[in-house]
Write a protein that holds these residues in place. Structure first.
Motif, mmCIF file in Angstrom:
data_model
loop_
_atom_site.group_PDB
_atom_site.id
_atom_site.type_symbol
_atom_site.label_atom_id
_atom_site.label_comp_id
_atom_site.label_asym_id
_atom_site.label_seq_id
_atom_site.Cartn_x
_atom_site.Cartn_y
_atom_site.Cartn_z
ATOM 1 N N VAL A 115 0.861 -1.178 0.000
ATOM 2 C CA VAL A 115 0.000 0.000 0.000
ATOM 3 C C VAL A 115 0.897 1.227 0.000
ATOM 4 O O VAL A 115 1.842 1.314 0.794
ATOM 5 N N LEU A 131 -7.626 1.075 5.596
ATOM 6 C CA LEU A 131 -8.136 1.690 4.366
ATOM 7 C C LEU A 131 -9.640 1.934 4.431
ATOM 8 O O LEU A 131 -10.194 2.664 3.613
ATOM 9 N N PHE A 136 -9.589 7.724 3.680
ATOM 10 C CA PHE A 136 -9.282 7.070 2.409
ATOM 11 C C PHE A 136 -10.574 6.933 1.597
ATOM 12 O O PHE A 136 -11.154 5.849 1.486
ATOM 13 N N SER A 138 -10.947 7.136 -1.487
ATOM 14 C CA SER A 138 -10.730 6.344 -2.697
ATOM 15 C C SER A 138 -9.378 5.651 -2.590
ATOM 16 O O SER A 138 -8.476 6.115 -1.881
ATOM 17 N N VAL A 139 -9.264 4.545 -3.297
ATOM 18 C CA VAL A 139 -8.037 3.735 -3.296
ATOM 19 C C VAL A 139 -7.762 3.306 -4.736
ATOM 20 O O VAL A 139 -8.662 2.799 -5.412
ATOM 21 N N LEU A 167 -14.749 -2.084 0.313
ATOM 22 C CA LEU A 167 -13.870 -1.146 -0.365
ATOM 23 C C LEU A 167 -14.136 -0.996 -1.865
ATOM 24 O O LEU A 167 -13.685 -0.017 -2.463
ATOM 25 N N ARG A 170 -15.022 2.234 -3.487
ATOM 26 C CA ARG A 170 -14.030 3.309 -3.385
ATOM 27 C C ARG A 170 -12.901 3.164 -4.408
ATOM 28 O O ARG A 170 -12.081 4.076 -4.551
ATOM 29 N N VAL A 184 -1.786 8.060 -7.234
ATOM 30 C CA VAL A 184 -1.314 8.371 -5.884
ATOM 31 C C VAL A 184 -0.183 9.390 -5.941
ATOM 32 O O VAL A 184 -0.109 10.305 -5.116
ATOM 33 N N ALA A 191 -4.530 6.786 -1.531
ATOM 34 C CA ALA A 191 -3.827 5.526 -1.270
ATOM 35 C C ALA A 191 -3.924 4.642 -2.507
ATOM 36 O O ALA A 191 -4.829 4.802 -3.332
ATOM 37 N N GLY A 192 -3.005 3.712 -2.630
ATOM 38 C CA GLY A 192 -3.038 2.785 -3.762
ATOM 39 C C GLY A 192 -2.408 1.455 -3.389
ATOM 40 O O GLY A 192 -1.586 1.383 -2.458
#
Length: 265
Positions: A115, A131, A136, A138-139, A167, A170, A184, A191-192
């Protein structure tokens, strides 16, 4: 873990992409140049290896980077290439199962999932469950619906942790893992989930958390010598060079694990 069930889904996606005609390159490189197709996650190190190899041998090598799903579909559809460095064993197996398409294969490299957060965030994560926090919204990850390997691995890990259903709404998908990383890097997404090597290659993200390897299938990068390359002494030489000690050092410098016995240079 067994029974991941990717091969059938990958095969179906390959058929669909082939029918849609996604970017299939059907022309061979000009002159005496070789064409190496490689997963986007290997961009930096493969460019470095190509430059080193060409400097030593004078052999021109063209590079084509994209997601493994896209490249495999292009090759399956008739694209002329000499070698293919994939980021997923399932796609490599589909090509290997086509009679006369693949002359040789070796599982060359390994990788891991992490991450990442924008550089200077000043935060570390203790668990992927963080997360779920509102910060967060969006991821980023590579698109698993297009059977992009980094996305497949990430989804499997989140499913295993019981986080996927919470998740998935998102998620912001990239066509490949480098696109997800870029989201990111620019701060567009907070976050990614990307490969460990992508985090190491970037100066614009912080590695916040390593995802346990037990949560997803082993990440393997098969190297394929395709039938076109099998008829070329230069392509065979490059195939061997990529397995040699000099290339292994460069791969390690970029964070890749080695899955094979190094062949002498």
């Amino acid at each position: 873990m067994a029974g991941w069930g990717w091969s059938r889904r990958i095969a179906g996606t390959a058929l669909l992409l082939g029918l849609l005609g996604w970017g299939c390159r059907t022309q061979a490189p000009g002159g005496n140049s070789l064409l190496l197709c490689a997963a986007a996650s290997t961009t930096g190190v493969v460019e470095e290896i190509r430059d080193r190899y060409t400097g030593q041998t004078g052999q021109a090598v063209e590079l084509n980077f994209a997601s493994t799903a896209t490249l495999a579909t292009q090759i399956r559809g008739g694209a002329e290439a000499d070698l293919f460095l994939a980021a997923n064993e399932g796609w490599a197996r589909i090509l290997t199962d086509i009679p006369g398409l693949v002359a040789d294969r070796i599982d060359l490299l390994g990788n891991g999932l992490v991450v990442v957060l924008p550089k200077g965030n000043g935060r570390s994560l203790r668990s992927p469950r963080e997360l779920l926090e509102a910060s967060f919204a969006s991821v980023a990850m590579a698109n698993p619906d297009s059977m992009v390997p980094a996305g497949l691995y990430a989804r499997e890990a989140l499913v295993g942790l019981g986080l996927w259903e919470s998740l998935r709404s998102r998620m912001v998908y990239g066509d490949n893992v480098r696109t997800a990383l870029a989201y990111v890097e620019t701060g567009s997404v907070p976050a990614g989930i990307v490969y460990r090597t992508d985090a190491m290659a970037s100066t614009q993200v912080d590695l916040a958390l390593e995802i346990a390897p037990r949560l997803h299938p082993e990440i393997r990068y098969p190297l394929l010598l395709l039938s076109r390359g099998a008829h070329s002494a230069a392509a065979r030489d490059l195939f061997e060079y990529l397995q040699g000690a000099e290339a292994a050092t460069l791969f390690r410098n970029h964070g890749f694990a080695r899955l094979y016995e190094t062949r002498p240079d």
